[in-house]
Motif scaffolding. Structure first.
Motif, PDB file in Angstrom:
ATOM      1  N   GLY A  11     -18.676 -75.652  18.265  1.00  0.00           N
ATOM      2  CA  GLY A  11     -18.312 -74.694  17.288  1.00  0.00           C
ATOM      3  C   GLY A  11     -18.323 -73.217  18.011  1.00  0.00           C
ATOM      4  N   ALA A  12     -19.800 -72.486  18.139  1.00  0.00           N
ATOM      5  CA  ALA A  12     -20.376 -71.140  18.578  1.00  0.00           C
ATOM      6  C   ALA A  12     -19.665 -70.734  19.707  1.00  0.00           C
ATOM      7  CB  ALA A  12     -21.734 -71.265  18.264  1.00  0.00           C
ATOM      8  N   ARG A  13     -19.731 -68.892  19.803  1.00  0.00           N
ATOM      9  CA  ARG A  13     -19.239 -68.806  21.785  1.00  0.00           C
ATOM     10  C   ARG A  13     -19.814 -68.423  22.038  1.00  0.00           C
ATOM     11  NH1 ARG A  13     -13.906 -66.211  21.189  1.00  0.00           N
ATOM     12  NH2 ARG A  13     -12.762 -66.635  18.721  1.00  0.00           N
ATOM     13  N   VAL A  14     -20.702 -69.748  22.556  1.00  0.00           N
ATOM     14  CA  VAL A  14     -21.779 -69.781  23.927  1.00  0.00           C
ATOM     15  C   VAL A  14     -21.103 -68.984  24.868  1.00  0.00           C
ATOM     16  CG1 VAL A  14     -23.617 -71.034  24.852  1.00  0.00           C
ATOM     17  CG2 VAL A  14     -23.086 -71.403  22.029  1.00  0.00           C
ATOM     18  N   GLN A  15     -22.423 -68.068  25.306  1.00  0.00           N
ATOM     19  CA  GLN A  15     -21.066 -67.972  26.285  1.00  0.00           C
ATOM     20  C   GLN A  15     -21.813 -68.710  28.052  1.00  0.00           C
ATOM     21  OE1 GLN A  15     -24.287 -63.765  28.270  1.00  0.00           O
ATOM     22  NE2 GLN A  15     -23.774 -64.170  30.074  1.00  0.00           N
ATOM     23  N   ARG A  16     -20.574 -68.560  28.886  1.00  0.00           N
ATOM     24  CA  ARG A  16     -20.760 -69.347  29.753  1.00  0.00           C
ATOM     25  C   ARG A  16     -22.028 -69.319  30.765  1.00  0.00           C
ATOM     26  NH1 ARG A  16     -15.779 -70.507  32.730  1.00  0.00           N
ATOM     27  NH2 ARG A  16     -16.948 -68.572  34.351  1.00  0.00           N
ATOM     28  N   VAL A  17     -22.436 -70.556  30.905  1.00  0.00           N
ATOM     29  CA  VAL A  17     -23.688 -70.918  31.877  1.00  0.00           C
ATOM     30  C   VAL A  17     -23.503 -70.519  33.419  1.00  0.00           C
ATOM     31  CG1 VAL A  17     -24.797 -72.669  30.050  1.00  0.00           C
ATOM     32  CG2 VAL A  17     -23.117 -73.053  31.970  1.00  0.00           C
ATOM     33  N   GLU A  18     -21.933 -70.642  34.119  1.00  0.00           N
ATOM     34  CA  GLU A  18     -21.996 -70.599  35.162  1.00  0.00           C
ATOM     35  C   GLU A  18     -21.774 -68.970  35.670  1.00  0.00           C
ATOM     36  OE1 GLU A  18     -18.371 -73.703  33.836  1.00  0.00           O
ATOM     37  OE2 GLU A  18     -20.071 -72.254  32.986  1.00  0.00           O
ATOM     38  N   ASP A  19     -21.585 -68.291  34.453  1.00  0.00           N
ATOM     39  CA  ASP A  19     -21.274 -66.843  34.227  1.00  0.00           C
ATOM     40  C   ASP A  19     -22.316 -66.160  35.820  1.00  0.00           C
ATOM     41  OD1 ASP A  19     -18.284 -66.860  33.560  1.00  0.00           O
ATOM     42  OD2 ASP A  19     -19.006 -66.375  31.415  1.00  0.00           O
ATOM     43  N   GLY A  20     -23.285 -66.054  34.827  1.00  0.00           N
ATOM     44  CA  GLY A  20     -24.631 -65.353  35.750  1.00  0.00           C
ATOM     45  C   GLY A  20     -24.689 -65.459  37.111  1.00  0.00           C
ATOM     46  N   ARG A  21     -24.129 -66.944  38.311  1.00  0.00           N
ATOM     47  CA  ARG A  21     -24.718 -66.702  39.445  1.00  0.00           C
ATOM     48  C   ARG A  21     -22.611 -66.521  40.330  1.00  0.00           C
ATOM     49  NH1 ARG A  21     -23.510 -72.593  38.228  1.00  0.00           N
ATOM     50  NH2 ARG A  21     -21.506 -73.570  38.997  1.00  0.00           N
ATOM     51  N   SER A 479     -40.112 -82.776  31.219  1.00  0.00           N
ATOM     52  CA  SER A 479     -41.627 -82.012  30.769  1.00  0.00           C
ATOM     53  C   SER A 479     -40.752 -82.168  29.023  1.00  0.00           C
ATOM     54  CB  SER A 479     -40.742 -80.622  32.031  1.00  0.00           C
ATOM     55  OG  SER A 479     -39.550 -80.820  32.142  1.00  0.00           O
ATOM     56  N   GLY A 480     -39.560 -82.975  29.100  1.00  0.00           N
ATOM     57  CA  GLY A 480     -39.053 -82.169  27.908  1.00  0.00           C
ATOM     58  C   GLY A 480     -37.636 -81.956  28.069  1.00  0.00           C
ATOM     59  N   LYS A 481     -37.440 -80.995  29.069  1.00  0.00           N
ATOM     60  CA  LYS A 481     -36.039 -80.674  29.323  1.00  0.00           C
ATOM     61  C   LYS A 481     -35.412 -80.695  29.721  1.00  0.00           C
ATOM     62  CE  LYS A 481     -37.951 -77.023  29.457  1.00  0.00           C
ATOM     63  NZ  LYS A 481     -37.922 -75.768  28.594  1.00  0.00           N
ATOM     64  N   VAL A 482     -33.865 -81.219  29.596  1.00  0.00           N
ATOM     65  CA  VAL A 482     -32.302 -82.059  29.611  1.00  0.00           C
ATOM     66  C   VAL A 482     -32.173 -82.050  30.930  1.00  0.00           C
ATOM     67  CG1 VAL A 482     -30.795 -83.337  28.130  1.00  0.00           C
ATOM     68  CG2 VAL A 482     -33.034 -82.441  27.108  1.00  0.00           C
ATOM     69  N   ASN A 483     -31.062 -83.125  31.505  1.00  0.00           N
ATOM     70  CA  ASN A 483     -30.185 -82.782  32.283  1.00  0.00           C
ATOM     71  C   ASN A 483     -29.178 -83.846  32.378  1.00  0.00           C
ATOM     72  OD1 ASN A 483     -31.166 -80.834  34.576  1.00  0.00           O
ATOM     73  ND2 ASN A 483     -32.565 -81.850  34.867  1.00  0.00           N
ATOM     74  N   VAL A 500     -23.417 -78.240  28.462  1.00  0.00           N
ATOM     75  CA  VAL A 500     -24.223 -78.427  27.651  1.00  0.00           C
ATOM     76  C   VAL A 500     -24.392 -77.989  26.341  1.00  0.00           C
ATOM     77  CG1 VAL A 500     -26.120 -76.333  27.816  1.00  0.00           C
ATOM     78  CG2 VAL A 500     -25.254 -76.937  29.744  1.00  0.00           C
ATOM     79  N   GLN A 501     -23.402 -77.451  25.883  1.00  0.00           N
ATOM     80  CA  GLN A 501     -23.341 -77.015  24.666  1.00  0.00           C
ATOM     81  C   GLN A 501     -23.627 -78.073  23.773  1.00  0.00           C
ATOM     82  OE1 GLN A 501     -20.200 -74.503  24.636  1.00  0.00           O
ATOM     83  NE2 GLN A 501     -20.576 -74.085  22.203  1.00  0.00           N
ATOM     84  N   LEU A 502     -22.741 -79.905  24.298  1.00  0.00           N
ATOM     85  CA  LEU A 502     -22.370 -80.810  24.080  1.00  0.00           C
ATOM     86  C   LEU A 502     -23.875 -81.710  23.522  1.00  0.00           C
ATOM     87  CD1 LEU A 502     -18.573 -82.235  24.702  1.00  0.00           C
ATOM     88  CD2 LEU A 502     -19.301 -81.150  22.660  1.00  0.00           C
ATOM     89  N   ASP A 510     -32.768 -77.593  22.209  1.00  0.00           N
ATOM     90  CA  ASP A 510     -32.409 -76.376  22.256  1.00  0.00           C
ATOM     91  C   ASP A 510     -31.948 -76.040  23.490  1.00  0.00           C
ATOM     92  OD1 ASP A 510     -33.683 -75.338  20.426  1.00  0.00           O
ATOM     93  OD2 ASP A 510     -35.575 -74.540  21.484  1.00  0.00           O
ATOM     94  N   ILE A 511     -30.244 -74.959  23.630  1.00  0.00           N
ATOM     95  CA  ILE A 511     -29.402 -75.253  24.358  1.00  0.00           C
ATOM     96  C   ILE A 511     -30.267 -74.229  25.768  1.00  0.00           C
ATOM     97  CG2 ILE A 511     -28.374 -72.650  24.341  1.00  0.00           C
ATOM     98  CD1 ILE A 511     -26.197 -74.086  24.659  1.00  0.00           C
ATOM     99  N   GLU A 512     -30.818 -73.945  25.299  1.00  0.00           N
ATOM    100  CA  GLU A 512     -31.643 -72.797  27.117  1.00  0.00           C
ATOM    101  C   GLU A 512     -32.453 -74.658  27.400  1.00  0.00           C
ATOM    102  OE1 GLU A 512     -31.903 -72.085  24.301  1.00  0.00           O
ATOM    103  OE2 GLU A 512     -31.206 -70.069  24.431  1.00  0.00           O
ATOM    104  N   ASP A 513     -32.926 -75.529  27.350  1.00  0.00           N
ATOM    105  CA  ASP A 513     -33.519 -76.287  27.477  1.00  0.00           C
ATOM    106  C   ASP A 513     -32.606 -77.246  28.045  1.00  0.00           C
ATOM    107  OD1 ASP A 513     -35.628 -75.126  27.166  1.00  0.00           O
ATOM    108  OD2 ASP A 513     -36.276 -76.655  25.101  1.00  0.00           O
ATOM    109  N   VAL A 514     -31.423 -77.274  28.473  1.00  0.00           N
ATOM    110  CA  VAL A 514     -30.084 -78.615  29.145  1.00  0.00           C
ATOM    111  C   VAL A 514     -29.959 -77.984  30.623  1.00  0.00           C
ATOM    112  CG1 VAL A 514     -28.245 -79.863  28.411  1.00  0.00           C
ATOM    113  CG2 VAL A 514     -29.708 -79.197  27.001  1.00  0.00           C
ATOM    114  N   ALA A 515     -29.441 -78.332  30.881  1.00  0.00           N
ATOM    115  CA  ALA A 515     -29.306 -78.116  32.562  1.00  0.00           C
ATOM    116  C   ALA A 515     -27.800 -79.168  32.607  1.00  0.00           C
ATOM    117  CB  ALA A 515     -29.805 -77.862  33.893  1.00  0.00           C
TER     118      ALA A 515
END
Length: 772
Positions: A11-21, A479-483, A500-502, A510-515
């Motif tokens: 429901g949040a306007r999260v920035q697209r994770v694709e956009d960086g590359r 490491s506790g990170k999520v794929n 990633v959001q879901l 935290d969303i930063e910990d998901v790839a």
């Protein structure tokens, strides 16, 4: 078991994770792939719409230094083992030859495949392949196909590729006979194309020693490409790996492999290494497929109050010479969805798909879209004849939320939507009365403004057959990170961000910990890919099912580690804690260390590791989205130029996972629809020669043609996880009739009736000179 904390990201306007590359130029598209010793392919294509191939001489091409091979139909076509698409099944009956052999059937038909050390050499060599053609009568206009006396394919008399029908005409004829008002028109829509930013292409590498094939593909469905290649070459499925990194748009054109992709797969095994083919823009416009080209005779019966009594549609569509994947099924959808979002008590429809000597019909965003064009254009014409404002006519007939579930006359089971609600929201955003006042004042000053509306329902996420399930694998790393691994097929629809959001919400991290890892059939679970507005809701289901398994394990591990009851464990911010005791907590990294490296310390019944795979099966045969589009414009009655003033979309796609993504999907489809209403035309002359094979001739909308799109959202949950529905195709469905109706409204003082698309300046001037 305790669930995770409330959603932080859905429901949040999260920035697209694709956009960086992507915005920094670090994406990986097919043309970025380079393999050792890679060769390049280019096609020799027919310059004639229909001809007999009497002789092919490849000797001069083979003498050109750097040319490795020239393949003809006799070389590649016999190597085909099986040729069918998973979505259609083995018996669909549309097995087209990879290369033309005895006869070419459209301009651009591939006759030979040249393989050389680079694309430039390959293209030069195509000019040296001499093909003798004996011209044959061609059918360029599909409307003549059934009576032309020319048969394009054996076994299809009258050039009829297929037919379908719903309730027969006699079920509605008495309603038409007794109705106070009957309105009938024949509406024509021109052919146009998907025109993805990245054209088709693939790199195919055959490893003879292990008998394995690796394919880097621009595709919407990597697992479908793998399955198709496996059948085509007779290879075990595990011997084919498909890798899809970034794909620059698909819009349906890249859902399944077409004939050129077949040729490259077949040829790669013969050249014994890596073979690349990248389509150029001229090829894409000439041979990658057409869409939309169709017409329909539309009838509607009304009572004196404007209530719809009955509808009928008799539809004919052009499927070109080699349609892909299956045109008749989509044509049936035109009839089944034709009643649209209205309270229609009775209806009948028929549809006929016919071959022509033009490029084959392919899927394109909302491939059944003609039903909305025909219905919504006719409603505006009917409103003028009945003396009722087109807005009010729709308002009297639109379905309300309290009427759900509702079954339309074609048997479509509508539910979980309220078309009147999106309609009223869009009209409130416009301020319809204020616009009509402005319109009157403009006409007094010699300016012609118009408003157009279209309303539609859209089926998203089928729960049936091939498209009805989707898988996910989620791994919490040491490491506790999520794929999170899903099939993918992202072609600009932001499915990476969505997943990633879901996942972050589902696991309480935290969303930063998901790839996410997508698009590689060697590591991702099987999935049907991107198509049919299914990606968001189906991957949401797959993530939810898989995360549930992992949450149970996390809770069990945490309860054991913290010596607490499982029901007291909360999961949030990558930690498991005991409710009411903030100091009693353990991070996912510590639980992962326990799960992976200390199996002897695990509680009884708990397996090692923190990884799960699961599949989601859709809970409903169809999820229904709906929207209303409102467009205002000004028409210059001297030049025929159309200037769009405002564009409003109110859409119900259920709760939004990411409003930025939803609005981006709406915007992309809407712009394509605007292009189809005013500019785009994949035209052919009377001999079947394509007239729009460059962007000098095939006109696309630019930022100067499209106003800022205004969005309204109605969020009625569907029956699946999160209540999410689809949103991928709606913009392209709703925009053409809204724009055409706006232009027709602007020109209504002149008695102009628009029943042919596109409404180009020349077409508008012609109508003004000779009103229909």
């Amino acid at each position: 078991m305790t669930e995770t904390a409330a959603a932080r990201y859905a429901g949040a306007r999260v920035q697209r994770v694709e956009d960086g590359r992507l915005v920094t130029g670090h994406g990986t598209f097919v043309d970025d792939i380079a393999r050792p010793g890679m060769l390049h392919a280019c096609f020799v294509r027919s310059p004639i719409a229909r001809a007999r191939v009497t002789h092919v001489d490849v000797s001069q091409a083979l003498e050109l230094p750097g040319v490795h091979a020239v393949f003809l139909a006799g070389d590649l076509n016999p190597d085909v083992k099986e040729q069918w698409y998973t979505s259609l099944g083995r018996d669909a009956g549309l097995a087209w030859p990879p290369l033309a052999s005895d006869e070419v059937r459209f301009v651009g038909d591939p006759v030979a495949l040249v393989v050389a050390e680079d694309r430039y050499l390959a293209e030069d060599a195509t000019e040296l392949v001499e093909v003798d053609y004996e011209p044959l009568p061609a059918i360029a206009d599909y409307r003549e196909a059934q009576t032309a006396g020319v048969q394009i394919h054996e076994g299809y008399p009258g050039n009829i590729a297929g037919q379908a029908s719903g309730p027969p005409p006699e079920t509605v004829e008495d309603a038409f006979a007794s109705a106070p008002h009957v309105v009938e028109e024949t509406v024509y829509q021109q052919g146009y194309a998907a025109v993805p930013l990245e054209t088709r292409g693939l790199v195919v590498e055959w490893t003879a020693g292990s008998r394995e094939m690796t394919i880097w593909a621009a595709t919407q469905a990597p697992h479908e490409v793998r399955a198709f290649c496996s059948r085509l070459l007779g290879l075990p499925e595990h011997s084919v790996r498909v890798i899809m990194r970034d794909t620059g748009g698909g819009f349906g054109q890249k859902v399944v492999p077409q004939r050129e992709e077949m040729c490259v797969m077949l040829a790669a095994r013969r050249v014994g290494g890596a073979l690349k083919w990248i389509e150029d823009r001229r090829e894409n416009l000439m041979a990658a497929g057409q869409a939309r080209h169709e017409h329909g005779t539309v009838r509607m019966a009304f009572d004196d109050e404007g209530a719809i009594l009955a509808v009928r549609l008799d539809h004919v569509q052009d499927v070109g010479a080699y349609p892909t994947p299956g045109p008749v099924k989509t044509a049936g959808a035109v009839g089944m969805f034709f009643p649209g979002p209205y309270r229609v008590p009775r209806g009948a429809w028929s549809t006929t798909s016919v071959f022509s000597n033009t490029s084959g019909r392919t899927a394109y965003r909302g491939p059944w879209q003609f039903e909305s064009v025909a219905r919504e254009v006719l409603l505006d014409i009917a409103a003028r004849r009945l003396g009722i404002d087109a807005i009010e006519l729709r308002r009297r007939n639109l379905l309300r939320g309290d009427e759900m579930p509702f079954t339309n006359p074609s048997g479509m089971p509508y539910d979980h939507m309220s078309p009147l609600e999106t309609f009223e929201q869009a009209l409130a955003m416009l301020d319809h009365e204020a616009f009509r006042h402005e319109q009157r004042r403009a006409r007094e000053a010699g300016r012609y403004l118009g408003v157009g509306v279209s309303a539609y329902v859209e089926p998203t996420t089928t729960g049936m057959g091939y498209y009805g399930t989707e898988g996910a694998t989620i791994r919490i790393e040491p490491s506790g990170k999520v794929n999170v691994y899903v099939a993918g097929g992202s072609t600009g629809n932001s499915i990476e961000t969505t997943v990633v959001q879901l996942t972050a919400d589902a696991l309480g991290v935290d969303i930063e910990d998901v790839a996410t890892i997508q698009g590689d059939t060697a590591v991702t679970p099987f999935g049907a890919g991107t198509g049919g507005s299914r990606s968001g809701s189906m991957t949401a289901g797959a993530v939810a099912e898989t995360a549930r398994v992992l949450r149970e394990k996390l809770v069990a591990l945490a309860a054991h580690r913290l010596e607490a009851a499982e029901g007291d464990i909360e999961l949030a911010h990558g930690r498991a804690r005991v409710r009411g005791t903030p100091s009693a907590a353990v991070g996912y990294a510590e639980l992962a260390e326990l799960a992976y490296f200390r199996p002897e310390a695990l509680p009884p019944g708990i397996s090692a590791g923190l990884e799960a795979s699961a599949r989601y099966k859709a809970r409903s045969p169809l999820l229904w989205a709906n929207a209303t589009h409102v467009c205002t414009c000004e028409v210059d009655v001297t030049t025929g130029e159309v200037t769009l003033l405002r564009y409003i979309v109110s859409e119900d796609a259920g709760p939004m996972i990411n409003p930025n993504v939803v609005e981006g999907q709406i915007a992309g489809g809407t712009v394509q629809g605007i292009g189809g209403a005013l500019l785009e035309h994949l035209a052919h002359d009377e001999d079947g020669n394509p007239l729009a094979t460059t962007f000098m001739d095939y006109l696309l909308p630019t930022t100067t043609d499209v106003p800022t799109i205004e969005y309204g959202h109605v969020e009625i949950p569907g029956p699946g996880p999160g209540g999410y529905k689809g949103v991928g195709e709606g913009g392209a469905i709703g925009a053409p009739p809204a724009v055409i109706n706006a232009v027709a409204d602007a020109l209504s003082p002149f008695g102009v009736r628009i029943t042919r698309l596109p409404a180009s300046p020349a077409a508008i001037v012609s109508l003004l000179e000779s009103p229909n």
